[in-house]
Design a protein around this motif. Sequence first.
Motif, PDB file in Angstrom:
ATOM      1  N   TRP A 128      19.707 -46.660 -70.953  1.00  0.00           N
ATOM      2  CA  TRP A 128      20.095 -46.028 -72.214  1.00  0.00           C
ATOM      3  C   TRP A 128      20.747 -47.058 -73.127  1.00  0.00           C
ATOM      4  N   ARG A 129      20.536 -46.909 -74.430  1.00  0.00           N
ATOM      5  CA  ARG A 129      21.183 -47.781 -75.407  1.00  0.00           C
ATOM      6  C   ARG A 129      21.528 -46.970 -76.664  1.00  0.00           C
ATOM      7  N   LEU A 137      16.321 -48.551 -84.199  1.00  0.00           N
ATOM      8  CA  LEU A 137      16.021 -48.644 -82.770  1.00  0.00           C
ATOM      9  C   LEU A 137      16.762 -49.819 -82.134  1.00  0.00           C
ATOM     10  N   TRP A 150      11.342 -47.273 -77.076  1.00  0.00           N
ATOM     11  CA  TRP A 150      12.583 -46.496 -77.101  1.00  0.00           C
ATOM     12  C   TRP A 150      12.312 -45.088 -77.618  1.00  0.00           C
ATOM     13  N   TYR A 159      19.178 -43.731 -77.026  1.00  0.00           N
ATOM     14  CA  TYR A 159      17.764 -43.966 -76.749  1.00  0.00           C
ATOM     15  C   TYR A 159      17.577 -44.271 -75.259  1.00  0.00           C
ATOM     16  N   TYR A 160      16.487 -43.762 -74.683  1.00  0.00           N
ATOM     17  CA  TYR A 160      16.127 -44.206 -73.334  1.00  0.00           C
ATOM     18  C   TYR A 160      14.890 -45.092 -73.427  1.00  0.00           C
ATOM     19  N   PHE A 161      14.757 -45.948 -72.429  1.00  0.00           N
ATOM     20  CA  PHE A 161      13.750 -47.001 -72.428  1.00  0.00           C
ATOM     21  C   PHE A 161      12.532 -46.585 -71.613  1.00  0.00           C
ATOM     22  N   LYS A 166       6.313 -42.110 -73.327  1.00  0.00           N
ATOM     23  CA  LYS A 166       7.698 -41.625 -73.469  1.00  0.00           C
ATOM     24  C   LYS A 166       8.046 -40.621 -72.373  1.00  0.00           C
TER      25      LYS A 166
END
Length: 548
Positions: A128-129, A137, A150, A159-161, A166
């Motif tokens: 996560w970021r 992003l 993202w 955001y998850y990677f 997705k």
Amino acid sequence: MTQPWWKDAVVYQIYPRSFKDSNGDGMGDIPGVISKLDYLATLGINVIWLSPVFASPMDDNGYDISDYQDIAPEFGTLADIDRLIAEADARGIKIIMDLVVNHSSDEHPWFVSAKSSKDSPYRDFYIWRQPNADGSLPSDMHSYFGGSMWEFDEVSGEYYFHQFSKKQPDLNWDNPAVHTAVHDMMNWWLDRGVAGFRMDVIDLIGKDVDARIMANGPRLHELIQAMNKATFGPRDALTVGEAWSATPEIAKLYSHPERHELSMVFQFEHITLSFDPVHGKWKPRPFNLVELKAVFNKWQTELAGQGWNSLFWNNHDLPRAVSKYGNDGEYRVRSAKCLATTLHLMQGTPYIYQGEELGMTNVQFPSIEDYQDIETRNLYTERLAAGHSEDEMMAAIYANSRDNARTPMQWDDSAHGGFSTAQPWLGVNPNYPQINAAQNVADEGSIFHHYRKLIALRKAHPVIVDGQFELLLPEHEQIFAYLRQLDGKTLLVASNFSNEAAHAELPEALRLRSGTCLIHNHQAHTGTGEQLSLAPWESFVLSLEELV
């Protein structure tokens, strides 16, 4: 030291949804695989690589796993898997599972929990970021399936990677709890009787997202060594890693026996020779035999004694071998045999993709609507929006779509090729009345029986497993020829990769040598003569007698 059992093994890859439908729902299943085990035993293979059958929403045809310890209902049940393992074992065939531990499905309970709260114990199972300060992003990296890597989660504002869809969030291998959970799951399967794993995109698990290092990350081999020690290492299992980024030096890190990582990796350098440097596989380059030989020679010689090769022309992600490298028209049968001979006489473990032993070909469906593959559909839409023409994209799809390999197995000339009594999930190649298993098995001169002979040769001749490899005629544009040598035994393998007759001067030491022809696809040879002469797509293997 005892030779690992998989060194003289031959593996057969099954893509379950396209192999055999047992219940008339248009999709292949595990009972369907069981029903064809006698066919595979006749072929002579001794390992089945089973593409993913785990519980999955099937966003990427099973490579998005929602439960590692259950089976997708369309494929069957855990009881069916147990029966497959037992029935295969009774025929001397082992099962390896196709395992994805770089990412899971977004419907896996781990991710469902991770997404529900930042305080979830599974939150750090994923990556996560925060958005950048300007709300943008975290980075501009593009997914392999199109779009960003993202995906925004509105609940947490983070955001998850995901490197792929997705719906395939990447697991966080910096978290030791992920290691424990994955290792426990792998041991659960090994205890159940599987003989190993094909490890999907294994070169990506050591990623450093912030440094933008995806493949061959700094901790990759440390992670695999820990996995080996905790799971398959003590069990004499077969493990093969998918490693698009592998070079021979990297492959030695994976597969040198003293490093205790994997049995071998799939490397794709010979595959990517046909890819455009900018547009990749969607703009194919012409086939170049000299380049192909150089790549095979590099891998055969550099891994000798220090690693192990996997040998393959095609799989569930690649076009049909006879269409890509051979001639799927006039010389379909001969060129399919030529490709098989050339590959199976090298050092390494050969992999046969379902239908390869029949000479199944690429398909040309009339519309993009006839295709099911997520990569094909996404790239078609994306490239059209970028200004590429429909004709250009359809030509690329005909050459390289993953659905070329995924059309249903052609068992006989009945409706739907004998794959199902119902309309299949993906259309059957219209050439099934001419190309099918029933026709091949009945014909002693077929591609199927050629593969049977090749498999038998590998088990009968140690030189094929352990012999030294020496490329001949490296610059010849038609002929692929090489020697295999061990303990005074010499095999000459010669193949013509063209639609025209081919001729070449042999090295002095090989001229006028007599020998025994072990296998051929055109005519038997009793010696080498002054010159090597081959008909279109002719190949043969000659066991040369010792010089007196």
